[in-house]
Scaffold this motif. Structure first.
Motif, PDB file in Angstrom:
ATOM      1  N   ARG A   9       0.837  -1.204   0.000  1.00 48.07           N
ATOM      2  CA  ARG A   9       0.000   0.000   0.000  1.00 48.07           C
ATOM      3  C   ARG A   9       0.875   1.260   0.000  1.00 48.07           C
ATOM      4  NH1 ARG A   9      -5.182   0.865   0.489  1.00 48.07           N
ATOM      5  NH2 ARG A   9      -5.636  -1.231   1.232  1.00 48.07           N
ATOM      6  N   SER A  13       1.103   4.094  -2.979  1.00 46.17           N
ATOM      7  CA  SER A  13       0.455   5.368  -2.631  1.00 46.17           C
ATOM      8  C   SER A  13       0.890   6.569  -3.481  1.00 46.17           C
ATOM      9  CB  SER A  13       0.598   5.674  -1.138  1.00 46.17           C
ATOM     10  OG  SER A  13       1.943   5.865  -0.797  1.00 46.17           O
ATOM     11  N   GLN A  16      -1.267   7.299  -6.563  1.00 48.06           N
ATOM     12  CA  GLN A  16      -2.626   7.819  -6.361  1.00 48.06           C
ATOM     13  C   GLN A  16      -2.792   9.218  -6.967  1.00 48.06           C
ATOM     14  OE1 GLN A  16      -4.867   5.796  -4.382  1.00 48.06           O
ATOM     15  NE2 GLN A  16      -6.433   7.079  -5.279  1.00 48.06           N
ATOM     16  N   SER A  17      -1.702   9.968  -7.068  1.00 52.91           N
ATOM     17  CA  SER A  17      -1.790  11.334  -7.603  1.00 52.91           C
ATOM     18  C   SER A  17      -1.744  11.385  -9.131  1.00 52.91           C
ATOM     19  CB  SER A  17      -0.669  12.197  -7.024  1.00 52.91           C
ATOM     20  OG  SER A  17       0.584  11.703  -7.451  1.00 52.91           O
ATOM     21  N   ILE A  21      -5.303   7.742 -12.633  1.00 52.78           N
ATOM     22  CA  ILE A  21      -5.665   6.731 -11.629  1.00 52.78           C
ATOM     23  C   ILE A  21      -6.811   7.298 -10.805  1.00 52.78           C
ATOM     24  CG2 ILE A  21      -4.949   5.511  -9.543  1.00 52.78           C
ATOM     25  CD1 ILE A  21      -2.342   4.906 -10.844  1.00 52.78           C
ATOM     26  N   ASP A  23      -8.563   5.427  -8.497  1.00 52.53           N
ATOM     27  CA  ASP A  23      -8.494   4.923  -7.129  1.00 52.53           C
ATOM     28  C   ASP A  23      -7.572   3.713  -7.084  1.00 52.53           C
ATOM     29  OD1 ASP A  23      -9.043   4.793  -4.419  1.00 52.53           O
ATOM     30  OD2 ASP A  23     -10.998   3.843  -4.660  1.00 52.53           O
ATOM     31  N   ILE A  24      -6.967   3.525  -5.940  1.00 49.45           N
ATOM     32  CA  ILE A  24      -6.238   2.301  -5.617  1.00 49.45           C
ATOM     33  C   ILE A  24      -6.864   1.800  -4.333  1.00 49.45           C
ATOM     34  CG2 ILE A  24      -4.025   1.271  -4.983  1.00 49.45           C
ATOM     35  CD1 ILE A  24      -2.655   3.552  -6.541  1.00 49.45           C
ATOM     36  N   ARG A  25      -7.461   0.630  -4.390  1.00 47.25           N
ATOM     37  CA  ARG A  25      -8.146   0.112  -3.210  1.00 47.25           C
ATOM     38  C   ARG A  25      -7.888  -1.377  -3.078  1.00 47.25           C
ATOM     39  NH1 ARG A  25     -11.676   1.974  -6.998  1.00 47.25           N
ATOM     40  NH2 ARG A  25     -12.980   0.454  -8.063  1.00 47.25           N
ATOM     41  N   VAL A  33      -6.601  -1.317  -9.134  1.00 47.44           N
ATOM     42  CA  VAL A  33      -6.191   0.013  -9.580  1.00 47.44           C
ATOM     43  C   VAL A  33      -7.141   0.403 -10.706  1.00 47.44           C
ATOM     44  CG1 VAL A  33      -4.324   1.435 -10.505  1.00 47.44           C
ATOM     45  CG2 VAL A  33      -3.786  -0.515  -9.005  1.00 47.44           C
ATOM     46  N   LYS A  39      -9.345  12.687 -12.991  1.00 48.02           N
ATOM     47  CA  LYS A  39      -9.759  12.519 -11.604  1.00 48.02           C
ATOM     48  C   LYS A  39     -11.037  13.282 -11.263  1.00 48.02           C
ATOM     49  CE  LYS A  39      -5.533  11.448  -9.189  1.00 48.02           C
ATOM     50  NZ  LYS A  39      -5.990  10.148  -8.791  1.00 48.02           N
TER      51      LYS A  39
END
Length: 111
Positions: A9, A13, A16-17, A21, A23-25, A33, A39
């Motif tokens: 994670r 991280s 994520q910006s 992308i 979301d990453i969950r 991903v 966004k």
């Protein structure tokens, strides 16, 4: 959260910006991903662009296997990849996955 899941994670991280992308969950070591046009709108790419498969191919060039998926938004739209590393993944391998995904993003979405 296991140390291995936390390491992955943390490694993912910074991605994520990235503007594509959404979301990453995940839960445990199973991560998804999501790729979006932008966004702000979270609009999906057209299915014909096959973004998840392009990301899969680019990650494979970096020796990282992913599972591409389309249609997660409404059965037609939505590009995701699934990351499912082994439970014994090392911190270095987590970084390898993150670097491969960063490289894939640069290939699929050049500046």
């Amino acid at each position: 959260m296991t140390p291995a899941a936390k390491n992955l994670r943390v490694a993912l991280s910074p991605l994520q910006s990235h503007p594509h992308i959404g979301d990453i969950r995940g839960l445990g070591l199973l991560f998804g991903v999501e790729f979006v046009k932008g966004k702000a709108t979270r609009e999906s790419f057209p299915k014909e662009q096959n973004i998840a498969e392009k990301i899969r191919q680019a990650c494979l060039e970096e020796s990282v296997l992913t599972y591409p998926t389309q249609g997660c938004v409404d059965g037609q739209r939505g590009d995701h990849i699934l990351l499912a590393p082994p439970f014994a993944i090392s911190p270095e391998e987590s970084q390898l996955i993150a670097r491969a995904l960063q490289s894939a993003l640069a290939k699929v979405f050049p500046p």
